[in-house]
Structures are given as C-alpha cells and as structure tokens.
Design an enzyme around this catalytic site. Structure first.
Site, mmCIF file in Angstrom:
data_model
loop_
_atom_site.group_PDB
_atom_site.id
_atom_site.type_symbol
_atom_site.label_atom_id
_atom_site.label_comp_id
_atom_site.label_asym_id
_atom_site.label_seq_id
_atom_site.Cartn_x
_atom_site.Cartn_y
_atom_site.Cartn_z
ATOM 1 N N CYS A 1 26.988 31.684 -69.055
ATOM 2 C CA CYS A 1 28.283 31.388 -68.569
ATOM 3 C C CYS A 1 27.981 29.810 -69.502
ATOM 4 O O CYS A 1 29.303 29.766 -70.425
ATOM 5 C CB CYS A 1 28.878 31.586 -67.614
ATOM 6 S SG CYS A 1 28.030 30.276 -66.238
ATOM 7 N N HIS B 1 27.870 26.198 -63.350
ATOM 8 C CA HIS B 1 28.903 26.871 -63.588
ATOM 9 C C HIS B 1 29.472 26.403 -65.264
ATOM 10 O O HIS B 1 30.260 25.196 -63.562
ATOM 11 C CB HIS B 1 29.304 27.912 -62.475
ATOM 12 C CG HIS B 1 29.721 29.028 -63.364
ATOM 13 N ND1 HIS B 1 29.900 30.291 -63.718
ATOM 14 C CD2 HIS B 1 32.040 28.576 -63.400
ATOM 15 C CE1 HIS B 1 30.955 30.919 -64.701
ATOM 16 N NE2 HIS B 1 31.980 30.163 -63.996
#
Length: 145
Positions: A59, A14
């Site tokens: 993301c 992430h």
C-alpha cells in the site's frame, strides 16, 4: 512493535492518500476530483490485489506513486523503510510466513487448511459409520452397509 523500532527509524506502517483532509502533508494538487478518480483507476491496473507483495508492492508503494502524480512528491521514506530494508536482505524476508507476503500464498495456505479440515471431517464421518454399523450388528446376522 513500532514502539520499540521507531526510535531507530523503522516500523510497520500503513499509508493512504487523503486529498482533502489532513495527515502527513506532502503538498497540494490542482487535479479535480474526477481527474483523481481516473488517475487512481489507471494506477489500479498496475497495483492489483493479486500482485500485492509485502516487501515490493504494498500500500505504501501505491501511495507513493499516487502522491508523486498528484503533487510531485513521494511519501516520506521512513513510512516504507522496513519493507525496503527487508527486500535488501533476503534472510529477513525468508523469516516471515509466506502467507504475509502475497495474497496467492495466503489463499494457498487457507485452501490447504480447508482441505485438511474437510479430509478430517470425512475420516471422522467414515469412522462413525463403521462404528455405528459394528454396534448395530448382531452375531450370526449379516448387516448390509
């Protein structure tokens, strides 16, 4: 999973952009805080939550676009390598639960689960009502339901 796959250069990561802190250093920016807020707002029009896709628009894609605007450099490719490889090999994507790929699939799955639970509860309530009425009735008498 990453402890097994990182040695071959893939993993699940992430990312986020931290402008005034430390993380993976990509460069510096001359944008002011107000400018950055406007840039993020504009990028938000393209990267909406309902357009999220684990392989094609996650993301890390957002972070890379933002980083490119702020400092002229994308995030390191290894951060999003697993999504890239998976999008190149359709078989890998089809192995994942659809709920992992997009918010719409997740919402659809959750809605179906809730609908199934509601139907089960209604069936149980109807069965309980019939059982209660049958237990309360006496032979030779009529019971109103």
């Amino acid at each position: 999973m990453n402890e097994y796959t990182s040695s071959i250069g893939i993993g699940v990561f992430h990312s986020g952009i931290e402008v005034y802190g430390r993380a993976v250093v990509l460069g510096s920016t001359d944008f002011l805080e107000d400018d950055i807020e406007k840039i993020v707002e504009e990028l938000g029009k393209e990267y909406k939550g309902n357009a999220y896709h684990l392989m094609h628009k996650n993301c890390n894609h957002f972070s890379s676009a933002l980083s490119e605007i702020l400092c002229g450099k994308e995030i390191p490719r290894w951060i999003n390598r697993l999504a890239y490889f998976s999008s190149c090999i359709p078989f890998l994507q089809s192995c994942l639960p659809k709920e992992w790929l997009t918010p719409a699939a997740l919402q659809s799955s959750v809605s179906q689960e809730l609908q199934d639970e509601l139907e089960e509860a209604e069936d149980a309530a109807a069965s309980a009502t019939v059982a209660s009425a049958a237990a309360g009735s006496r032979p030779g008498r009529h019971t109103k339901l």
